[in-house]
Enzyme design. Sequence first.
Site, mmCIF file in Angstrom:
data_model
loop_
_atom_site.group_PDB
_atom_site.id
_atom_site.type_symbol
_atom_site.label_atom_id
_atom_site.label_comp_id
_atom_site.label_asym_id
_atom_site.label_seq_id
_atom_site.Cartn_x
_atom_site.Cartn_y
_atom_site.Cartn_z
ATOM 1 N NE ARG A 47 37.758 41.811 38.373
ATOM 2 C CZ ARG A 47 38.546 40.806 38.729
ATOM 3 N NH1 ARG A 47 38.013 39.619 39.047
ATOM 4 N NH2 ARG A 47 39.850 40.953 38.757
ATOM 5 C CG HIS A 63 37.416 39.598 42.884
ATOM 6 N ND1 HIS A 63 37.537 38.779 43.979
ATOM 7 C CD2 HIS A 63 38.635 39.602 42.276
ATOM 8 C CE1 HIS A 63 38.779 38.294 44.034
ATOM 9 N NE2 HIS A 63 39.452 38.782 43.018
ATOM 10 C CG HIS A 75 44.671 41.905 38.546
ATOM 11 N ND1 HIS A 75 43.441 42.530 38.611
ATOM 12 C CD2 HIS A 75 44.763 41.159 39.677
ATOM 13 C CE1 HIS A 75 42.828 42.174 39.729
ATOM 14 N NE2 HIS A 75 43.614 41.331 40.384
ATOM 15 C CD GLU A 76 47.116 38.338 40.364
ATOM 16 O OE1 GLU A 76 47.331 38.663 41.551
ATOM 17 O OE2 GLU A 76 45.991 37.967 39.973
ATOM 18 C CD GLU A 120 41.155 41.551 43.630
ATOM 19 O OE1 GLU A 120 41.485 41.468 42.427
ATOM 20 O OE2 GLU A 120 41.764 40.976 44.543
ATOM 21 C CG HIS A 138 46.612 42.434 43.728
ATOM 22 N ND1 HIS A 138 45.600 43.248 44.192
ATOM 23 C CD2 HIS A 138 45.997 41.431 43.036
ATOM 24 C CE1 HIS A 138 44.436 42.772 43.795
ATOM 25 N NE2 HIS A 138 44.641 41.682 43.093
ATOM 26 C CG ASP A 165 40.153 44.341 37.657
ATOM 27 O OD1 ASP A 165 40.905 43.348 37.643
ATOM 28 O OD2 ASP A 165 38.992 44.308 38.115
#
Length: 231
Positions: A199, A193, A70-71, A131, A74, A135
């Site tokens: 999510r 989010h 996920h990070e 976000e 980004h 995800d």
Amino acid sequence: MQFEVHRQLGKIGKPLDRGEWGMTPPTVNAYYSAQMNDINFPAGVLQPPLFDPKMDDAPGYGNTGGTIGHELIHGFDDEGRQFDAQGNLKNWWMPQDATKFQSRAQCIVEQYAKYTVVDKIKINSKLTLGEDMADLGGMVLAWTAWKVQTTVVKPESRDGFTPEQRFFIGFAQWACESNRPEDLRVQAATDPHSPGKYRVNGVVVNLPEFGKAFACKPGAAMTSAKPCKVW
């Protein structure tokens, strides 16, 4: 509070500290900073029940692997892609790549816009796009990494679930939450989010591997005939 204000003001005129963290060690969270071009995982998010080194790999990859992915994503979402390696606001993508990216991202915008947060309030999917993409992309990376790992360590079924099922169960367990309607209304208007429910459910809809793992029939609620695919 007073101490922190003085600490922040004391940075003025001094060189940027690229080793500084924006979260404390026990924080149960993680983040990517476009300006610093770094990713940070505090110790708090690497503890059970999120990550347990005593467990088998499947839920670990589904949960913490998804967080790491996920990070990483980004850095290439609707915001992160606009920053270069030094953290400067700079468009470094080729025009044709940006166009294809926006076209694929629109699929996610349209998907999440259909989800109801509370009452008749829908997700503001343009607000949550970064976000939501992280995800989905994070799980694609986690699944890919786990499958590479399974060529080395043969996974086994546990507690009545196959390794593939345990991967997705591990993913879903991070989002165990319950919100009051009042909080959900605020979240729908201000939070980038999506609610925890979407999510998870909004992601697995776009992963054919999930439907295969749980033997979902065509047309099942958590499957899609045309899954969104950005990465």
